[in-house]
Design an enzyme around this catalytic site. Sequence first.
Site, PDB file in Angstrom:
ATOM      1  N   LYS A  54       0.845  -1.200   0.000  1.00 29.61           N
ATOM      2  CA  LYS A  54       0.000   0.000   0.000  1.00 29.61           C
ATOM      3  C   LYS A  54       0.880   1.249   0.000  1.00 29.61           C
ATOM      4  O   LYS A  54       0.617   2.206  -0.722  1.00 29.61           O
ATOM      5  CB  LYS A  54      -0.930  -0.023   1.228  1.00 29.61           C
ATOM      6  CG  LYS A  54      -2.046  -1.048   1.091  1.00 29.61           C
ATOM      7  CD  LYS A  54      -2.825  -1.268   2.373  1.00 29.61           C
ATOM      8  CE  LYS A  54      -3.821  -2.419   2.177  1.00 29.61           C
ATOM      9  NZ  LYS A  54      -4.550  -2.785   3.396  1.00 29.61           N
ATOM     10  N   GLN A  98      -4.621  -1.356   9.579  1.00 27.18           N
ATOM     11  CA  GLN A  98      -4.515  -2.693   8.982  1.00 27.18           C
ATOM     12  C   GLN A  98      -5.063  -3.746   9.955  1.00 27.18           C
ATOM     13  O   GLN A  98      -4.646  -3.806  11.109  1.00 27.18           O
ATOM     14  CB  GLN A  98      -3.035  -2.981   8.643  1.00 27.18           C
ATOM     15  CG  GLN A  98      -2.808  -4.289   7.933  1.00 27.18           C
ATOM     16  CD  GLN A  98      -3.404  -4.304   6.514  1.00 27.18           C
ATOM     17  OE1 GLN A  98      -3.312  -3.330   5.779  1.00 27.18           O
ATOM     18  NE2 GLN A  98      -4.028  -5.410   6.141  1.00 27.18           N
ATOM     19  N   ASP A 121     -11.220   2.951   3.919  1.00 33.68           N
ATOM     20  CA  ASP A 121     -11.520   1.517   3.888  1.00 33.68           C
ATOM     21  C   ASP A 121     -13.030   1.275   3.803  1.00 33.68           C
ATOM     22  O   ASP A 121     -13.468   0.162   3.496  1.00 33.68           O
ATOM     23  CB  ASP A 121     -10.996   0.840   5.174  1.00 33.68           C
ATOM     24  CG  ASP A 121      -9.716   0.059   4.933  1.00 33.68           C
ATOM     25  OD1 ASP A 121      -9.423  -0.263   3.764  1.00 33.68           O
ATOM     26  OD2 ASP A 121      -9.023  -0.245   5.918  1.00 33.68           O
TER      27      ASP A 121
END
Length: 296
Positions: A54, A98, A121
């Site tokens: 990422k 994460q 997200d």
Amino acid sequence: MAGATLIDGKAMAARLTETIKTKTAALSEHGITPGLAVVIVGEDSASQVYVRNKKRTAEACGFLSVQHSVDKDCSQDELLELIRTLNDDADIHGILVQLPIPDHLDATLVTQSVLPAKDVDGFHYENIGKLTAGNLAGTFVPCTPAGCMLMIEEQLGLDLSGLDAVIIGRSIIVGKPMASLLLAANATVTICHSRTKDLPQVARRADILVAAVGRPNMVKGDWIKPGAVVIDVGINRIDITVDGEAKSKLTGDVQFDEAVHIAAAITPVPGGVGPMTIAMLMANTLRSAERTQESV
Ligand code: NAD
């Protein structure tokens, strides 16, 4: 059948990333550089790989890319304080924590503490609510289903009227938002899960089959309707032996070598959904930054 079209997620993601790069450069001329903050707690090796990818992609897009590596024993308050700081940081347009995070931390509390406007997200309940209500323009669509949807649209177009879609898996990250997206595109949607009876028979109805379970090679060739579009979200590491040597490899939830002879199109693992997920994270972060420009 000659064999399914391979849906090349890697190539599609690379094209998307190029577009994002161009748009980022244009936005930078207005003094705004998209900023993505990634928070990782502990040292889970798979998470480290995801976060590295990422970060690399964010930098390639021309973003400000910030990584916060937090000790695995950090307290809930410390983590929430970090998120509060990032929520208040005008240079940061997207925040992602994460997952998974260690068990002593409350993952729901953490994901819900990210400001909805920076929740790239798409896990905040406010954004989930908008997606469920069909307000796709006003939310952040979770990255994995967003990427799957682009691949489905490339095969079947924007309007899925009259098509049966079956999703295996009902997680908040993949299965449920996938259902909202398919429904918004007029597909007739069935969500299956671990308690579904006669899963193969339900799967066989699918013109679009999305497997998001986390069980290697679970979906067999004879579960697939001839001519279906198959999206394999699963990422499973399995042990194999090559020339007597123990190795491991990634495999999806679909028995690829069987499915490829029956489906019309299928995503490979790796190289399918995975790269698209990261590209969609970049797209969401760019969008967040663009929104700040629209609001001035
Ligand atoms: P999850 O564990 O949260 O959900 C799994 C779902 O599968 C559950 O809803 C469960 O009911 C269902 N399930 C379990 N066993 C089943 C069975 N025998 N029959 C039918 N359904 C069953 O997982 P998740 O986060 O949704 O992820 C699913 C898979 O997708 C994992 O392999 C994960 O690594 C992968 N994944 C990939 C990406 C990507 O970018 N490619 C992103 C997210 C998740």
